[in-house]
Design an enzyme around this catalytic site. Sequence first.
Site, PDB file in Angstrom:
ATOM      1  N   LYS A 124       0.945  -1.352  -0.002  1.00 18.49           N
ATOM      2  CA  LYS A 124       0.090   0.062  -0.066  1.00 18.49           C
ATOM      3  C   LYS A 124       0.934   1.264   0.028  1.00 18.49           C
ATOM      4  O   LYS A 124       2.099   1.180   0.280  1.00 18.49           O
ATOM      5  CB  LYS A 124      -1.002   0.067   1.212  1.00 18.49           C
ATOM      6  CG  LYS A 124      -1.788  -1.129   1.208  1.00 18.49           C
ATOM      7  CD  LYS A 124      -2.909  -1.234   2.293  1.00 18.49           C
ATOM      8  CE  LYS A 124      -3.660  -2.455   2.534  1.00 18.49           C
ATOM      9  NZ  LYS A 124      -4.615  -2.438   3.719  1.00 18.49           N
TER      10      LYS A 124
ATOM     11  N   ARG B 112      -0.900 -14.838   4.156  1.00 17.83           N
ATOM     12  CA  ARG B 112      -1.662 -14.254   5.152  1.00 17.83           C
ATOM     13  C   ARG B 112      -0.953 -14.048   6.758  1.00 17.83           C
ATOM     14  O   ARG B 112      -1.126 -13.215   7.381  1.00 17.83           O
ATOM     15  CB  ARG B 112      -3.158 -14.635   5.381  1.00 17.83           C
ATOM     16  CG  ARG B 112      -4.095 -14.347   4.031  1.00 17.83           C
ATOM     17  CD  ARG B 112      -4.550 -13.032   4.118  1.00 17.83           C
ATOM     18  NE  ARG B 112      -5.499 -12.989   5.219  1.00 17.83           N
ATOM     19  CZ  ARG B 112      -6.404 -11.935   5.146  1.00 17.83           C
ATOM     20  NH1 ARG B 112      -6.316 -10.837   4.208  1.00 17.83           N
ATOM     21  NH2 ARG B 112      -7.192 -11.852   6.066  1.00 17.83           N
TER      22      ARG B 112
ATOM     23  N   ASN C 218      -1.691  -0.463   7.262  1.00 18.99           N
ATOM     24  CA  ASN C 218      -1.039  -1.809   7.548  1.00 18.99           C
ATOM     25  C   ASN C 218      -0.344  -2.348   6.571  1.00 18.99           C
ATOM     26  O   ASN C 218      -0.086  -3.377   6.289  1.00 18.99           O
ATOM     27  CB  ASN C 218      -2.199  -2.560   8.159  1.00 18.99           C
ATOM     28  CG  ASN C 218      -3.337  -2.816   7.258  1.00 18.99           C
ATOM     29  OD1 ASN C 218      -3.170  -2.330   6.003  1.00 18.99           O
ATOM     30  ND2 ASN C 218      -4.449  -3.519   7.723  1.00 18.99           N
TER      31      ASN C 218
ATOM     32  N   GLU D 187      -8.939 -11.376  -7.707  1.00 19.01           N
ATOM     33  CA  GLU D 187      -7.957 -10.157  -7.322  1.00 19.01           C
ATOM     34  C   GLU D 187      -6.788 -10.232  -8.447  1.00 19.01           C
ATOM     35  O   GLU D 187      -6.322  -9.243  -8.985  1.00 19.01           O
ATOM     36  CB  GLU D 187      -7.386 -10.085  -6.284  1.00 19.01           C
ATOM     37  CG  GLU D 187      -8.715  -9.678  -5.069  1.00 19.01           C
ATOM     38  CD  GLU D 187      -8.261  -9.717  -3.513  1.00 19.01           C
ATOM     39  OE1 GLU D 187      -6.906 -10.097  -3.351  1.00 19.01           O
ATOM     40  OE2 GLU D 187      -8.917  -9.330  -2.684  1.00 19.01           O
TER      41      GLU D 187
ATOM     42  N   PHE E  30     -15.454   2.344   7.253  1.00 14.57           N
ATOM     43  CA  PHE E  30     -14.089   3.024   6.736  1.00 14.57           C
ATOM     44  C   PHE E  30     -13.835   2.846   5.269  1.00 14.57           C
ATOM     45  O   PHE E  30     -12.790   3.077   4.957  1.00 14.57           O
ATOM     46  CB  PHE E  30     -13.135   1.999   7.467  1.00 14.57           C
ATOM     47  CG  PHE E  30     -13.076   0.599   7.316  1.00 14.57           C
ATOM     48  CD1 PHE E  30     -12.591   0.093   6.347  1.00 14.57           C
ATOM     49  CD2 PHE E  30     -13.885  -0.161   8.313  1.00 14.57           C
ATOM     50  CE1 PHE E  30     -12.989  -1.335   6.076  1.00 14.57           C
ATOM     51  CE2 PHE E  30     -13.847  -1.504   7.987  1.00 14.57           C
ATOM     52  CZ  PHE E  30     -13.420  -2.199   7.095  1.00 14.57           C
TER      53      PHE E  30
ATOM     54  N   THR F 145      -4.783  -8.018  10.755  1.00 17.17           N
ATOM     55  CA  THR F 145      -5.383  -6.682   9.944  1.00 17.17           C
ATOM     56  C   THR F 145      -4.718  -5.425  10.902  1.00 17.17           C
ATOM     57  O   THR F 145      -4.398  -4.504  10.324  1.00 17.17           O
ATOM     58  CB  THR F 145      -6.943  -6.618   9.815  1.00 17.17           C
ATOM     59  OG1 THR F 145      -7.109  -7.806   9.157  1.00 17.17           O
ATOM     60  CG2 THR F 145      -7.176  -5.266   9.253  1.00 17.17           C
TER      61      THR F 145
ATOM     62  N   TYR G 155     -12.113  -3.360  -3.121  1.00 17.86           N
ATOM     63  CA  TYR G 155     -12.590  -3.459  -1.767  1.00 17.86           C
ATOM     64  C   TYR G 155     -14.384  -3.527  -1.937  1.00 17.86           C
ATOM     65  O   TYR G 155     -14.858  -3.193  -0.791  1.00 17.86           O
ATOM     66  CB  TYR G 155     -12.108  -2.019  -1.074  1.00 17.86           C
ATOM     67  CG  TYR G 155     -10.681  -2.344  -0.523  1.00 17.86           C
ATOM     68  CD1 TYR G 155     -10.235  -3.538   0.329  1.00 17.86           C
ATOM     69  CD2 TYR G 155      -9.606  -1.453  -0.867  1.00 17.86           C
ATOM     70  CE1 TYR G 155      -9.100  -3.665   0.762  1.00 17.86           C
ATOM     71  CE2 TYR G 155      -8.342  -1.523  -0.369  1.00 17.86           C
ATOM     72  CZ  TYR G 155      -7.921  -2.690   0.471  1.00 17.86           C
ATOM     73  OH  TYR G 155      -6.828  -2.694   0.924  1.00 17.86           O
TER      74      TYR G 155
ATOM     75  N   ARG H 138       3.119  -6.818   9.463  1.00 20.75           N
ATOM     76  CA  ARG H 138       2.490  -5.736  10.200  1.00 20.75           C
ATOM     77  C   ARG H 138       2.797  -5.675  11.651  1.00 20.75           C
ATOM     78  O   ARG H 138       2.909  -4.640  12.104  1.00 20.75           O
ATOM     79  CB  ARG H 138       0.800  -6.042  10.164  1.00 20.75           C
ATOM     80  CG  ARG H 138       0.111  -5.752   8.528  1.00 20.75           C
ATOM     81  CD  ARG H 138      -1.143  -6.492   8.555  1.00 20.75           C
ATOM     82  NE  ARG H 138      -1.651  -6.208   7.233  1.00 20.75           N
ATOM     83  CZ  ARG H 138      -2.742  -6.628   6.881  1.00 20.75           C
ATOM     84  NH1 ARG H 138      -3.496  -7.619   7.613  1.00 20.75           N
ATOM     85  NH2 ARG H 138      -3.401  -6.284   5.467  1.00 20.75           N
TER      86      ARG H 138
ATOM     87  N   HIS I  63      -1.649  -5.439   1.422  1.00 25.63           N
ATOM     88  CA  HIS I  63      -2.883  -6.468   1.233  1.00 25.63           C
ATOM     89  C   HIS I  63      -2.501  -7.666   0.727  1.00 25.63           C
ATOM     90  O   HIS I  63      -1.609  -7.992  -0.159  1.00 25.63           O
ATOM     91  CB  HIS I  63      -3.819  -5.757   0.169  1.00 25.63           C
ATOM     92  CG  HIS I  63      -4.754  -6.535  -0.463  1.00 25.63           C
ATOM     93  ND1 HIS I  63      -6.046  -6.681   0.129  1.00 25.63           N
ATOM     94  CD2 HIS I  63      -4.800  -7.432  -1.267  1.00 25.63           C
ATOM     95  CE1 HIS I  63      -6.758  -7.756  -0.271  1.00 25.63           C
ATOM     96  NE2 HIS I  63      -6.189  -8.112  -1.382  1.00 25.63           N
TER      97      HIS I  63
END
Length: 149
Positions: A9, A85, A112, A126, A57, A91, A49, A102, A115
């Site tokens: 990100k 993950r 964070n 995706e 949010f 998260t 998203y 993270r 993704h």
Amino acid sequence: MERTFLAIKPDGVQRGLVGEIIRRFEEKGFTLVGLKLLKVSQELAQEHYDVHRERPFFAGLVDFITSGPVVGMVWEGEGVVASARKIIGATNPLSAEPGTIRGDLGINIGRNLIHGSDAVETAQREVSLWFKEEELVSWQPTITPCLHE
Ligand code: DAT
Ligand code: MG
């Protein structure tokens, strides 16, 4: 072979953590098959998203992901979706375990860093949302016999 979609990100790119983040997946033994730096459009952000459209949010999330360059990646390997993950961590970076991206590098849930697709079906959606088929490179690293029996 299983594939997942990962995106560093804008906070990760701005903080100069692209190399550090990529290193963790390379070191684990996964194979990079797609990579690009891009400014994410409103349309792509909202589609990506989409499941969070009704969440409070959502607007902030779309604003953030479109605020600066993002590194989009496709990684391949046995069990890569769930494993990525785990490497990424929870998260909320304050709850994420040390040793995860993270947990080691972040503080705030809205910043964070990365993704990662949450399931094999999500990953397929995706990958095709972010990459054209011809942008992906199928290859087998020469070290494969060192990683798989
Ligand atoms: P993840 O990115 O771990 O899959 P998610 O899909 O539940 O998490 O949410 C997508 C992103 O939205 C997440 O990375 C950061 C943001 N987000 C989630 N919950 C939030 C919250 N309560 N407040 C602010 N941002 C949030
Ligand atoms: Mg998610």
